[in-house]
Design a protein around this motif. Sequence first.
Motif, PDB file in Angstrom:
ATOM      1  N   UNK A   1       2.880   9.830   1.676  1.00  0.00           N
ATOM      2  CA  UNK A   1       3.947   9.454   2.606  1.00  0.00           C
ATOM      3  C   UNK A   1       3.459   8.436   3.630  1.00  0.00           C
ATOM      4  N   UNK A   2       3.685   7.166   3.364  1.00  0.00           N
ATOM      5  CA  UNK A   2       3.478   6.033   4.262  1.00  0.00           C
ATOM      6  C   UNK A   2       2.392   6.219   5.314  1.00  0.00           C
TER       7      UNK A   2
ATOM      8  N   UNK B   1       3.331   2.974  11.771  1.00  0.00           N
ATOM      9  CA  UNK B   1       3.173   2.382  13.107  1.00  0.00           C
ATOM     10  C   UNK B   1       2.191   1.207  13.122  1.00  0.00           C
ATOM     11  N   UNK B   2       1.528   0.948  11.990  1.00  0.00           N
ATOM     12  CA  UNK B   2       0.539  -0.117  11.949  1.00  0.00           C
ATOM     13  C   UNK B   2      -0.703   0.321  11.192  1.00  0.00           C
ATOM     14  N   UNK B   3      -1.812  -0.369  11.433  1.00  0.00           N
ATOM     15  CA  UNK B   3      -3.062  -0.139  10.709  1.00  0.00           C
ATOM     16  C   UNK B   3      -3.917   0.885  11.458  1.00  0.00           C
ATOM     17  N   UNK B   4      -4.449   1.858  10.725  1.00  0.00           N
ATOM     18  CA  UNK B   4      -5.232   2.940  11.300  1.00  0.00           C
ATOM     19  C   UNK B   4      -6.732   2.694  11.094  1.00  0.00           C
TER      20      UNK B   4
ATOM     21  N   UNK C   1       0.836  -1.203   0.000  1.00  0.00           N
ATOM     22  CA  UNK C   1       0.000   0.000   0.000  1.00  0.00           C
ATOM     23  C   UNK C   1       0.873   1.256   0.000  1.00  0.00           C
ATOM     24  N   UNK C   2       1.818   1.305   0.933  1.00  0.00           N
ATOM     25  CA  UNK C   2       2.637   2.507   1.084  1.00  0.00           C
ATOM     26  C   UNK C   2       3.586   2.706  -0.092  1.00  0.00           C
ATOM     27  N   UNK C   3       4.147   1.612  -0.617  1.00  0.00           N
ATOM     28  CA  UNK C   3       5.051   1.730  -1.761  1.00  0.00           C
ATOM     29  C   UNK C   3       4.323   2.241  -2.996  1.00  0.00           C
ATOM     30  N   UNK C   4       3.124   1.741  -3.215  1.00  0.00           N
ATOM     31  CA  UNK C   4       2.336   2.179  -4.373  1.00  0.00           C
ATOM     32  C   UNK C   4       2.030   3.675  -4.286  1.00  0.00           C
TER      33      UNK C   4
END
Length: 528
Positions: A312-313, A317-320, A149-152
């Motif tokens: 930006x990521x 820290x985890x899932x929100x 998710x964050x890389x995309x």
Amino acid sequence: MKHFLERIRQIVNFLRINPKEAAFIRHNEKLWQDHRSNPEEGEILLEANPMASSIISFSYLANVLARRHRASITAFLLKEKNSRSWLTDRGLFRLYRSFNADRFVYVHLSSSQMEDRDRLFESLYPMLKTKRDVEDLQADGVWFGDLLYDSYLMACRKPTIDLEDEDFRHALRDALGYHVFWRDYLATGRVKAVILSHCVYYEYAVLLRHAVQRDIPVYQSNASHVYHLSRERLWAYDDFYDYPERFAMLSAEEQERGLWMAEERLQRRFSGEVGVDMHYSTMSAYTRPNGQRIIPESPRIKILIATHCFFDSPHPYGVNLFPDFYEWLVFLGNISERTDYDWYIKTHPDFLPGNKEILGELIRRYPKFTLIPSDSSHLQLIQEGINFALTVYGTIGFEYAALGVPVIHASLCNPQIRYGFNIHPRTVQEYENILLNLHDQKLDIDIRQVLEYYYMAFLHNSDDWLFPDFRRFLQEVGGYYGQMGPESYRAFMESFTPERHKRIFEGLDEFVSSGEYRFHYSGNGELQ
């Protein structure tokens, strides 16, 4: 002929090593030569990245781990090898060889691994129906959906996931390639420990997820922090979960001193001083009110949304509560249509390009949103009547609390989660209920808790494990981003002494032996 000579000149210039790098290499070759005789009983797997201050930290941690595990050091590059790799990566190889990395690995898939990657893609992609499905994605029992998710978002500069986007399909296939490569690499059983620079983005952290599944210790290291990661703790920088217990272990004298220091630093921050315990900061958000009103007077509740960079990521820290920042703002936009509040949005002044356009689209879509200037003073906004602030996990959580304004988080993985000076809804439904009934929200903010948090987050642990004064080091090399260049080598060698070298090595060795999550460095080589 002229073109040929120009090409030769370019190659010679490319091969010429920076004098500061050359001096650092000579320094390392002398410093670490006694560590080269370890019998090989496995390997320490080390990320090869060009950031100078990280390389210095890697040189210590890699040799500590190699001696402890009687292992060699293997550096890996996050790319495939090509015909020019011998040329483009030559300087990086020299740097890593200087502190005993004797083997280099490229993330390169064999034909059978490519077939395996493609099979996984064909089985997993049709199962992805929602953004939460992406977030939860696993392969072979290893979770990597948040990393994908964050890389995309970052690579494609997209505010949210588009499952039909060809770039997303490419990112998924690429992530599965890293998954297959590291799954097979670690299956040999030779890797005794892993050192990385990041715990987010699949290019870095798929290896982390595989290693911890095999109970291989993983370390995230840089010039200011060292973390030991495990199945229980997949991310660096989330030691905020431990703050209340660690603070309680301090003597009464140190507690009172810490609270006093925190109050003094917050006063400096609110006075407009730039960079107070924020190395990357280039301007203050707490300048003096300018006298010209920013938000109109009204009897309605006034809400400030402190936005995050869309790219930006979202998952450091985890899932929100929401899978990304765009979905969070869409949710708030829909809530705004059901309320009689005044809604204001403020961005960071240094957002990545593209954020402004996305926000503009959202503001047109939700007319109750009002964008205020990014350089607006928070002090003035509070003075003009902001009643609540909203964030996912931003620093505004403790800043506004210190100024008496309730902050509502959209994540249980936020750094202030262990304290009661913010509001922490546990579900989206609870978040919605709170937002729809702000008139009923009462929060007694305990300023002592705010000061305790600040002390533990910014002052209790020293950043000076590698450099005698990390803040001064950053100033010398041109700021936070200056540490990436060769000036870091000069600064490190100017501060080097045999005694300090011994303290760093022994402090890291004690940390590795302890199994602690964070290298709590006291500045004298001892764990706190």
